[in-house]
Write a protein that holds these residues in place. Sequence first.
Motif, short mmCIF file in Angstrom:
data_model
loop_
_atom_site.label_atom_id
_atom_site.label_comp_id
_atom_site.label_asym_id
_atom_site.label_seq_id
_atom_site.Cartn_x
_atom_site.Cartn_y
_atom_site.Cartn_z
N UNK A 35 41.45 -26.82 182.38
CA UNK A 35 40.00 -26.90 182.02
C UNK A 35 40.27 -26.91 180.75
N UNK A 36 41.15 -28.55 180.29
CA UNK A 36 41.72 -28.43 178.65
C UNK A 36 40.96 -29.79 178.72
N UNK A 37 39.36 -29.77 178.13
CA UNK A 37 38.50 -30.82 178.00
C UNK A 37 39.31 -31.87 177.36
N UNK A 38 40.10 -32.22 176.24
CA UNK A 38 40.77 -33.20 175.85
C UNK A 38 41.31 -34.01 176.97
N UNK A 39 41.61 -33.17 178.44
CA UNK A 39 42.52 -34.00 179.42
C UNK A 39 41.72 -34.61 180.17
N UNK A 40 40.07 -33.46 180.11
CA UNK A 40 39.39 -33.90 181.01
C UNK A 40 38.55 -35.01 181.02
N UNK A 41 37.94 -35.39 179.57
CA UNK A 41 37.12 -36.42 178.33
C UNK A 41 38.48 -37.92 179.06
N UNK A 42 39.27 -37.66 179.18
CA UNK A 42 40.10 -38.80 179.76
C UNK A 42 40.21 -39.61 180.06
N UNK A 43 40.03 -38.98 181.90
CA UNK A 43 40.53 -38.99 182.84
C UNK A 43 39.29 -39.35 182.81
N UNK A 44 37.98 -38.97 182.84
CA UNK A 44 36.49 -39.03 182.70
C UNK A 44 36.46 -40.58 182.25
N UNK A 45 36.77 -40.96 181.00
CA UNK A 45 36.72 -41.68 180.34
C UNK A 45 37.49 -43.41 181.33
N UNK A 46 38.64 -42.77 181.90
CA UNK A 46 39.04 -43.96 182.10
C UNK A 46 39.55 -44.38 183.62
N UNK A 47 39.36 -43.52 184.61
CA UNK A 47 39.47 -43.70 186.09
C UNK A 47 38.49 -43.68 186.93
N UNK A 48 37.98 -44.42 187.37
CA UNK A 48 36.77 -44.48 188.44
C UNK A 48 36.64 -43.63 189.00
N UNK A 49 35.72 -43.17 188.86
CA UNK A 49 34.46 -41.87 190.23
C UNK A 49 35.98 -39.85 190.12
N UNK A 50 36.91 -40.19 188.18
CA UNK A 50 37.44 -39.32 188.17
C UNK A 50 36.47 -37.77 188.39
N UNK A 51 35.00 -38.25 188.17
CA UNK A 51 34.72 -36.71 188.58
C UNK A 51 34.64 -36.02 189.66
N UNK A 52 35.23 -36.47 190.53
CA UNK A 52 35.71 -36.42 192.19
C UNK A 52 37.21 -35.94 192.14
N UNK A 53 37.58 -36.55 190.95
CA UNK A 53 39.05 -36.43 191.75
C UNK A 53 40.05 -35.32 190.13
N UNK A 54 39.31 -35.12 189.57
CA UNK A 54 39.68 -34.01 188.37
C UNK A 54 39.48 -33.07 189.31
N UNK A 55 40.69 -31.86 189.32
CA UNK A 55 40.56 -30.92 190.47
C UNK A 55 41.46 -29.31 189.61
N UNK A 56 40.65 -28.70 188.64
CA UNK A 56 41.20 -27.61 187.86
C UNK A 56 41.91 -26.43 188.87
N UNK A 57 42.68 -26.15 188.28
CA UNK A 57 44.28 -25.80 188.79
C UNK A 57 43.91 -24.41 189.44
N UNK A 58 44.16 -23.83 190.44
CA UNK A 58 43.99 -21.95 190.77
C UNK A 58 44.68 -21.59 190.13
N UNK A 59 45.52 -21.58 190.00
CA UNK A 59 45.96 -20.51 189.27
C UNK A 59 45.96 -20.04 187.87
#
Length: 418
Positions: free
Chosen positions: A215-239
């Motif tokens: 759950x690192x904001x820089x990674x999250x925001x970069x993918x949200x900004x560039x990748x279509x429908x990233x809010x359905x593709x970003x998966x926070x790692x279970x471990x």
Amino acid sequence: MRDRELYQQILGLQPPWKVSDIRLSLADRQVVIVVERDLAVSLTCPVCGQSCGVYGHRRRTWRHLDTCQLQTVIEAEVPRVSCCEHGVQQIAVSWAEPGGRFTSLFEAMVIAWLGEAPIAAVAALVGLSWDHVDGIQQRAIDRGLARRKPAVVKNLGIDETSYQADHEYISVITDRDRRVVLEVLEDRKKETVLAWLDTLSAEQQREIKTVSMDMWEAFINAFLERIPEADRKICFDRFHIASYFGKAVDDVRIAEHQALRASGGKSILTHTKHQWLRNSERTDNRSRTWFMALTRASLKTARAWAIKEQAGKLWSFTSRTWAEKAWCRLLGWMKRSRLAPVIKTAKTIQAHLWGILNAIVTASTNAIGESLNARIQKIKAMACGFRNRARFRRAILFHLGGLNLMPSGASYPTHTKA
Ligand SMILES: [Zn+2]
């Protein structure tokens, strides 16, 4: 003459090249195989293939695989041709890449060894300087990167890993399906991740199905900004998520342990830290009886632990709706717990629940990233650190990039199969 035929076969020399002489120096433990070209065969320009006249010759040597424990060197007068279009060119030889000082098979052997041992050890083994072996490795990486074709990667992972000192990080991007490192970024900033995403084609960006991360904001925001429908593709790692719950349990335990000791008595929490953090399904039976009694005691730590255990059970849903209901129930429990570290974790989880649900319904974890991460730390230890991030990046790609590193025409070590 039989020794010439023998070396002709060992080297796999094809006409117009043939062995013309062999110079053995037992004192130097070296054998020099002199190779010459049949002058009757006409020469062609290596660029355009037009037949050309000889411009001259240049004597060159190449270190080859040892034969009979003798350092083996190939020596040849390599013709240079004069092409009316491409000027003076040295013709190619079949046993080495242009400009190389080692035969392709020798480089292949060094590359194979470098997969197992540090540069210094390989240098000592083959009797070369550190710089020479490093040069072979660097050429291998350049070759591998040049051969790599842009590919669609459906399931990505991105994770940070430490570089030199504490709090100095690089980011490692992995292809979770092929289990290889795709790229190593010099820090863990959003702009850096965006710059990498911009190197992908529109199709490559569109085809990403999941990306597993912390759950690192820089990674999250970069993918949200560039990748279509990233809010359905970003998966926070279970471990990674489990580690937040573990931290909450530990914070509750530390505070409770201090409070118990401050009130005079002996704390029953003494030496129990790892019991609480362990995955209860893996706790061995010997310690289990007394520990399970402890979990039923009226302890704040036991309540926090029960919440952590419950969170560990909420990862096997296939329906987003059911998963969401279960997690919301857990979050309600956490918020009512009156345990400050648990409430703090609840807020973090609540804000990122969308990515947890993505991970659950796509069954995505970054376990492969974690295992590659452990191997990256081994590479770092093996090299005793790296001068700079660029060299660290190249070493990671050499070992974990899944690159085709071998010189063309060399298939060491599998060529030994008859
Ligand atoms: Zn030419």
